[in-house]
Design a protein around this motif. Structure first.
Motif, short mmCIF file in Angstrom:
data_model
loop_
_atom_site.label_atom_id
_atom_site.label_comp_id
_atom_site.label_asym_id
_atom_site.label_seq_id
_atom_site.Cartn_x
_atom_site.Cartn_y
_atom_site.Cartn_z
N GLN A 15 0.82 -1.20 0.00
CA GLN A 15 0.00 0.00 0.00
C GLN A 15 0.86 1.27 0.00
O GLN A 15 0.56 2.24 -0.67
CB GLN A 15 -0.93 0.00 1.22
N VAL A 18 2.04 1.85 -3.52
CA VAL A 18 0.98 2.39 -4.38
C VAL A 18 0.76 3.87 -4.09
O VAL A 18 0.67 4.70 -5.00
CB VAL A 18 -0.34 1.60 -4.19
N ASN A 22 1.44 6.95 -6.66
CA ASN A 22 0.42 7.95 -6.99
C ASN A 22 0.94 9.36 -6.74
O ASN A 22 0.77 10.27 -7.56
CB ASN A 22 -0.83 7.73 -6.13
N ASN A 79 -8.25 6.26 0.42
CA ASN A 79 -8.17 5.81 -0.97
C ASN A 79 -9.06 6.68 -1.87
O ASN A 79 -8.67 7.06 -2.98
CB ASN A 79 -8.58 4.34 -1.09
N ASN A 83 -7.84 9.21 -4.89
CA ASN A 83 -8.29 8.99 -6.27
C ASN A 83 -9.10 10.16 -6.80
O ASN A 83 -9.03 10.49 -7.99
CB ASN A 83 -9.11 7.70 -6.35
N ASN A 122 -4.48 14.97 -2.65
CA ASN A 122 -3.46 13.93 -2.86
C ASN A 122 -2.42 13.94 -1.75
O ASN A 122 -2.08 12.90 -1.18
CB ASN A 122 -2.81 14.17 -4.23
N TRP A 188 -4.25 6.91 -12.69
CA TRP A 188 -5.53 6.99 -11.98
C TRP A 188 -6.31 5.68 -12.08
O TRP A 188 -6.83 5.17 -11.09
CB TRP A 188 -6.33 8.16 -12.53
N SER A 191 -4.74 3.10 -9.88
CA SER A 191 -4.98 3.39 -8.47
C SER A 191 -6.39 2.98 -8.03
O SER A 191 -6.60 2.52 -6.90
CB SER A 191 -4.78 4.89 -8.21
N THR A 194 -6.25 -0.66 -6.91
CA THR A 194 -5.20 -1.18 -6.03
C THR A 194 -5.20 -0.63 -4.61
O THR A 194 -4.64 -1.25 -3.71
CB THR A 194 -3.80 -0.93 -6.65
N LEU A 195 -5.81 0.53 -4.38
CA LEU A 195 -5.81 1.08 -3.03
C LEU A 195 -6.91 0.47 -2.18
O LEU A 195 -8.05 0.30 -2.63
CB LEU A 195 -5.99 2.61 -3.06
#
Length: 409
Positions: A15, A18, A22, A79, A83, A122, A188, A191, A194-195
């Motif tokens: 995590q 990831v 990002n 998450n 995103n 973010n 994007w 992400s 995967t989050l």
């Protein structure tokens, strides 16, 4: 072999990777976009004050976003806020991929507003998530992970500055914007799948009034952060790139390259900050460290301003002086980034971090506006004196920070 190694990593590390990926991708586009806007609109004949106004909504909405974003992160999960930030940046970039005659000051300000919201969603999500992924009590590891994330982000922001200058030269403004939007859309989509959905989501639904921190340590640190980042942006955002282009007659490549080198070096020092602040002696920084490093920083912009005033090797003084400022500022920034995550409450980490980065955004807003106004009417020397005064205020505020943080290495 690489895939097998990745499969062996713990869920927390996956995590973290990831989130960092990002953050890196977003930062590249954010840095490139800032340099593209400054250089492109300077080329079109915009005054320093008008260029600063292009970033006004970016910074204003950054203040609001950090205040609201921490609350959203606690209610929705980090998450989702991360995103949403990536998606909004794609929209902001798409808004700028229009014919040049549509790029009025007001239109660009609105596009930059979306970008400001995206950036701070973010950042808040990434910084808050680290607190949740590091085991409780592992302050040394927490400091190291925060330093790596923050430092690598700023290194890539510097690469983004260089990328912005390069893309403006090779593809023109519109082509550069379309390329960045396309690449970020791929990140994007990755992400989204995967989050983890529950990252940072609190069991109770916090009320909006809880966004305002009740911790005196966080309030003091936030005030110090506001002045610290105002001190940087008062010369960095508009004054310096325009000064380099006008006074030294540097072209886009040279301006973008210098700004990029500054931020890359700044990011590298941030990543190494634990080694400058006592890691080898088994220590993590306290409020006293924040006071000391801010005190050291105060003298640097003052020295550069004196060099300008007395016309003392101006080009060398500015380049060398600002590189030194960047290194010492990086340690200050890394100390602050660790302290806020350390002070934050584990159950409502995004609320505390969001409040803190609201103050950070307020400092950027103040610095950005002053950068355009003060530079246009009084020049770079005045910007540097204001920078020195702001750092001195940050140092004085830091005296009141807790001095009892410790851990066993």
């Amino acid at each position: 072999m690489g895939l097998l190694s990745l499969n062996k990593l713990s869920p927390q590390i996956k995590q973290y990777l990831v989130i960092t990926g990002n953050y890196w991708a977003f930062t590249l586009t954010d840095g490139a976009l800032r340099m593209l806007v400054v250089l492109y609109f300077h080329h079109l004949g915009y005054s320093p004050l008008n260029i600063a106004m292009l970033f006004l909504f970016y910074e204003i909405f950054g203040v609001v976003t950090n205040l609201v974003g921490g609350w959203l992160g606690a209610r929705l999960g980090l998450n989702k806020t991360m995103n949403i930030g990536l998606g909004l940046q794609i929209v902001a970039l798409a808004m700028l991929a229009v014919p040049a005659e549509m790029l009025t000051v007001l239109y660009v300000m609105f596009a930059q507003a979306l970008s400001g919201i995206a950036k701070d969603l973010n950042k808040m999500s990434a910084k808050s998530a680290i607190k949740l992924l590091v085991p409780a009590g592992a302050e040394g590891k927490l400091y190291q992970w925060v330093a790596i994330l923050t430092g690598s982000k700023n290194t890539l922001k510097g690469v983004g500055f260089f990328l912005g200058g390069l893309l403006l030269t090779l593809l023109d403004f519109k082509g550069a914007i379309i390329l960045m939007a396309s690449l970020l859309a791929i990140v994007w989509l990755f992400s989204l799948f995967t989050l983890k959905e529950d990252l940072g989501k609190t069991k109770h639904k916090p009320k909006f009034k809880e966004v305002f921190s009740k911790s005196s340590a966080i309030n003091i640190l936030s005030a110090a952060r506001m002045f610290l980042f105002g001190a940087r942006d008062v010369w960095f955002v508009v004054a310096l790139p325009v000064f380099l282009a006008v006074t030294f007659d540097w072209d886009h490549w040279w301006v973008g390259g210098f700004m990029a080198s500054w931020v890359i070096g700044y990011g590298i020092v941030q990543s190494l900050a634990p080694y400058f602040t006592g890691k080898q002696q088994g220590k993590v920084p306290t409020g006293r460290a924040a006071f000391l490093w801010a005190s050291y920083l105060t003298f640097i912009p003052a020295a550069i301003a004196l060099a300008l005033h007395f016309d003392f090797y101006v080009q060398t003084s500015i380049i060398v002086g600002l590189l030194i400022f960047g290194a010492v500022f990086a340690i200050n920034s890394s100390l602050h980034s660790y302290l806020i995550v350390s002070y934050a409450d584990g159950e409502s980490v995004s609320l505390d971090v969001g409040f803190y980065y609201m103050a950070n955004a307020m400092g950027r807003l103040i610095g950005t506006v002053l950068s355009g106004v003060v530079f246009q009417f009084y020049g770079l020397e005045a910007c540097l004196w204001i920078s020195a005064a702001f750092v001195a205020i940050a140092a004085l505020l830091s005296i009141k920070l807790p001095t009892n943080t410790s851990y066993n290495a």
